[in-house]
Design a protein around this motif. Structure first.
Motif, PDB file in Angstrom:
ATOM      1  N   GLN A 190     -12.306  -8.433 -11.897  1.00 58.61           N
ATOM      2  CA  GLN A 190     -11.438  -8.520 -13.071  1.00 58.61           C
ATOM      3  C   GLN A 190     -10.173  -7.698 -12.871  1.00 58.61           C
ATOM      4  OE1 GLN A 190     -11.003 -10.556 -15.431  1.00 58.61           O
ATOM      5  NE2 GLN A 190     -12.139  -9.881 -17.251  1.00 58.61           N
ATOM      6  N   ALA A 191     -10.339  -6.489 -12.340  1.00 56.62           N
ATOM      7  CA  ALA A 191      -9.178  -5.630 -12.068  1.00 56.62           C
ATOM      8  C   ALA A 191      -8.253  -6.282 -11.048  1.00 56.62           C
ATOM      9  CB  ALA A 191      -9.648  -4.268 -11.576  1.00 56.62           C
ATOM     10  N   GLU A 192      -8.838  -6.877 -10.005  1.00 59.37           N
ATOM     11  CA  GLU A 192      -8.026  -7.566  -8.998  1.00 59.37           C
ATOM     12  C   GLU A 192      -7.226  -8.703  -9.623  1.00 59.37           C
ATOM     13  OE1 GLU A 192     -10.523  -8.947  -5.867  1.00 59.37           O
ATOM     14  OE2 GLU A 192     -11.525  -7.008  -5.638  1.00 59.37           O
ATOM     15  N   THR A 193      -7.859  -9.442 -10.519  1.00 60.24           N
ATOM     16  CA  THR A 193      -7.198 -10.581 -11.154  1.00 60.24           C
ATOM     17  C   THR A 193      -6.000 -10.138 -11.982  1.00 60.24           C
ATOM     18  OG1 THR A 193      -9.258 -11.844 -11.234  1.00 60.24           O
ATOM     19  CG2 THR A 193      -7.525 -12.505 -12.763  1.00 60.24           C
ATOM     20  N   VAL A 194      -6.177  -9.069 -12.771  1.00 63.14           N
ATOM     21  CA  VAL A 194      -5.084  -8.572 -13.601  1.00 63.14           C
ATOM     22  C   VAL A 194      -3.934  -8.080 -12.739  1.00 63.14           C
ATOM     23  CG1 VAL A 194      -4.428  -6.812 -15.290  1.00 63.14           C
ATOM     24  CG2 VAL A 194      -6.599  -8.028 -15.527  1.00 63.14           C
ATOM     25  N   LEU A 195      -4.247  -7.328 -11.693  1.00 65.61           N
ATOM     26  CA  LEU A 195      -3.201  -6.806 -10.812  1.00 65.61           C
ATOM     27  C   LEU A 195      -2.501  -7.937 -10.064  1.00 65.61           C
ATOM     28  CD1 LEU A 195      -5.037  -3.663  -9.385  1.00 65.61           C
ATOM     29  CD2 LEU A 195      -3.121  -3.691 -11.000  1.00 65.61           C
ATOM     30  N   LEU A 196      -3.248  -8.943  -9.641  1.00 64.17           N
ATOM     31  CA  LEU A 196      -2.654 -10.077  -8.935  1.00 64.17           C
ATOM     32  C   LEU A 196      -1.672 -10.811  -9.841  1.00 64.17           C
ATOM     33  CD1 LEU A 196      -2.706 -11.590  -6.242  1.00 64.17           C
ATOM     34  CD2 LEU A 196      -4.564 -12.995  -7.150  1.00 64.17           C
ATOM     35  N   LYS A 197      -2.045 -10.993 -11.101  1.00 56.56           N
ATOM     36  CA  LYS A 197      -1.142 -11.641 -12.043  1.00 56.56           C
ATOM     37  C   LYS A 197       0.129 -10.812 -12.247  1.00 56.56           C
ATOM     38  CE  LYS A 197      -4.289 -14.445 -14.848  1.00 56.56           C
ATOM     39  NZ  LYS A 197      -4.776 -14.709 -16.229  1.00 56.56           N
ATOM     40  N   ALA A 198      -0.041  -9.500 -12.347  1.00 55.99           N
ATOM     41  CA  ALA A 198       1.115  -8.620 -12.539  1.00 55.99           C
ATOM     42  C   ALA A 198       2.063  -8.706 -11.349  1.00 55.99           C
ATOM     43  CB  ALA A 198       0.648  -7.190 -12.761  1.00 55.99           C
ATOM     44  N   LEU A 204       3.843 -10.334 -19.840  1.00 56.46           N
ATOM     45  CA  LEU A 204       2.873  -9.381 -20.401  1.00 56.46           C
ATOM     46  C   LEU A 204       1.921 -10.045 -21.399  1.00 56.46           C
ATOM     47  CD1 LEU A 204       5.035  -6.176 -20.950  1.00 56.46           C
ATOM     48  CD2 LEU A 204       3.277  -6.559 -19.229  1.00 56.46           C
ATOM     49  N   SER A 205       2.399 -11.049 -22.123  1.00 54.03           N
ATOM     50  CA  SER A 205       1.543 -11.718 -23.100  1.00 54.03           C
ATOM     51  C   SER A 205       0.418 -12.495 -22.435  1.00 54.03           C
ATOM     52  CB  SER A 205       2.372 -12.666 -23.972  1.00 54.03           C
ATOM     53  OG  SER A 205       2.994 -13.670 -23.173  1.00 54.03           O
ATOM     54  N   ASN A 206       0.576 -12.823 -21.153  1.00 58.28           N
ATOM     55  CA  ASN A 206      -0.452 -13.564 -20.415  1.00 58.28           C
ATOM     56  C   ASN A 206      -1.202 -12.698 -19.416  1.00 58.28           C
ATOM     57  OD1 ASN A 206       0.144 -16.080 -21.647  1.00 58.28           O
ATOM     58  ND2 ASN A 206       1.915 -16.318 -20.289  1.00 58.28           N
ATOM     59  N   LEU A 207      -0.967 -11.384 -19.482  1.00 57.18           N
ATOM     60  CA  LEU A 207      -1.581 -10.481 -18.512  1.00 57.18           C
ATOM     61  C   LEU A 207      -3.000 -10.145 -18.964  1.00 57.18           C
ATOM     62  CD1 LEU A 207      -0.888  -9.093 -15.866  1.00 57.18           C
ATOM     63  CD2 LEU A 207      -0.166  -7.089 -17.165  1.00 57.18           C
ATOM     64  N   ARG A 208      -3.886 -11.058 -18.699  1.00 60.28           N
ATOM     65  CA  ARG A 208      -5.293 -10.870 -19.071  1.00 60.28           C
ATOM     66  C   ARG A 208      -6.175 -11.321 -17.911  1.00 60.28           C
ATOM     67  NH1 ARG A 208      -3.607 -15.354 -22.135  1.00 60.28           N
ATOM     68  NH2 ARG A 208      -3.123 -13.952 -23.855  1.00 60.28           N
ATOM     69  N   GLY A 209      -7.398 -10.899 -17.972  1.00 65.08           N
ATOM     70  CA  GLY A 209      -8.329 -11.230 -16.899  1.00 65.08           C
ATOM     71  C   GLY A 209      -9.109 -12.497 -17.169  1.00 65.08           C
ATOM     72  N   MET A 210     -10.216 -12.631 -16.450  1.00 67.55           N
ATOM     73  CA  MET A 210     -11.081 -13.792 -16.598  1.00 67.55           C
ATOM     74  C   MET A 210     -11.884 -13.687 -17.887  1.00 67.55           C
ATOM     75  SD  MET A 210     -12.444 -14.004 -12.642  1.00 67.55           S
ATOM     76  CE  MET A 210     -12.626 -12.217 -12.511  1.00 67.55           C
ATOM     77  N   GLU A 211     -12.284 -14.834 -18.432  1.00 66.42           N
ATOM     78  CA  GLU A 211     -13.054 -14.871 -19.656  1.00 66.42           C
ATOM     79  C   GLU A 211     -14.547 -14.850 -19.349  1.00 66.42           C
ATOM     80  OE1 GLU A 211     -11.882 -18.288 -21.833  1.00 66.42           O
ATOM     81  OE2 GLU A 211      -9.788 -17.683 -22.009  1.00 66.42           O
ATOM     82  N   TRP A 212     -15.314 -14.285 -20.290  1.00 67.05           N
ATOM     83  CA  TRP A 212     -16.767 -14.301 -20.136  1.00 67.05           C
ATOM     84  C   TRP A 212     -17.276 -15.739 -20.068  1.00 67.05           C
ATOM     85  CZ3 TRP A 212     -19.666  -9.887 -19.565  1.00 67.05           C
ATOM     86  CH2 TRP A 212     -19.057  -8.684 -19.900  1.00 67.05           C
TER      87      TRP A 212
END
Length: 279
Positions: A190-198, A204-212
């Motif tokens: 999840q952390a990797e996904t957020v950082l990759l998007k950044a 910023l409004s779409n800077l979220r991780g994967m959903e459960w």
């Protein structure tokens, strides 16, 4: 200690009331292995299934198992929760045939599923797939796995709802829920996904991780760290297969995992994941 006591009582209450309490206690305790590590992880995965994913008792879960640490740990955690949830577990393995170890990994997963008497489904890339279409291999592989996963779910659901044994009579009248695919993405992913998007310049409004839960795909391990999964398998005495390419800084995600994440963990005093969750 109090948390462990409550979880032990929850496990006891999971067994049908027709069993004597002493027998329910014995069976509940014998069903869970892994010691203190399991006692910490199992309540969290249970909560993820009930609160974050909305799984139902007796539901069919197709567990995507590569043979690596994460997916093998997910399978064992779901097996440990099976008495409580009456989960109908299937194993799905994708053999991309792109590495010399692919055959050994398929055999490992097949043996693991057979050891626990679970149906196993293997999907293999057709010959010449790598050269047949343009585009990156990783993205195309994800699309292929997604399409094959959904096709398998439709095939299983078309064959009818899971069959219940007499021991599962409590759940026989439950409305049939659609089958789901369980993926082994965890908190570090999840952390990797957020950082990759950044890094890609995501707003910023779409800077979220994967959903459960995203459609028919669920991720019960998003609240669990990678190191906890390996510790759990170590406590069980279970092995797994390592994909050597994960240690190669070839892809951007690998570089984030191998280089950027350790640095950010150091700079935040080990609080990186908590800060990303709060963002």
């Amino acid at each position: 200690l109090e948390q462990r006591r409550r979880w032990s009582l929850m496990r006891v209450r999971a067994w049908p009331r027709s069993l004597p309490r002493r027998q329910r206690l014995s069976r509940a305790l014998s069903a869970v292995a892994g010691g203190p590590v399991a006692e910490l992880l199992l309540p969290r995965v249970h909560t993820a299934l009930s609160r974050d994913i909305g799984a139902t008792p007796g539901q069919r879960l197709v567990v995507s198992v590569s043979g690596g640490c994460d997916s093998v740990a997910l399978l064992h955690l779901l097996l440990a929760l099976q008495p409580r949830w009456r989960l109908r577990l299937h194993v799905l393995h994708f053999n991309h045939g792109l590495r010399p170890e692919s055959g050994d990994e398929e055999a490992f997963v097949h043996a693991l599923a057979e050891r626990h008497s679970l149906p196993v489904h293997v999907r293999r890339l057709p010959a010449g797939w790598r050269e047949s279409q343009p585009g990156g291999i990783q993205e195309r592989s994800r699309e292929w796995r997604r399409a094959e996963s959904l096709a398998l779910l439709d095939e299983l659901d078309a064959a009818g709802p899971p069959q219940f044994s007499s021991a599962d009579a409590d759940f026989a009248d439950e409305p049939g829920a659609a089958s789901l695919v369980a993926l082994a993405h965890h908190a570090d992913d999840q952390a990797e996904t957020v950082l990759l998007k950044a890094l890609r310049g995501c707003h910023l409004s779409n800077l979220r991780g994967m959903e459960w839960r995203a459609g028919r795909f669920v991720r019960p391990l998003l609240g669990v760290r990678k190191e906890e999964l390996s510790a759990y398998l170590g406590a069980l005495g279970e092995g797994w297969r390592e994909d050597a390419t994960n240690a190669e800084p070839t892809y951007k995600r690998n570089r984030i995992r191998l280089q950027l994440l350790p640095l950010l963990e150091e700079l935040t005093g080990g609080g990186l994941l908590a800060r990303l969750r709060a963002a």
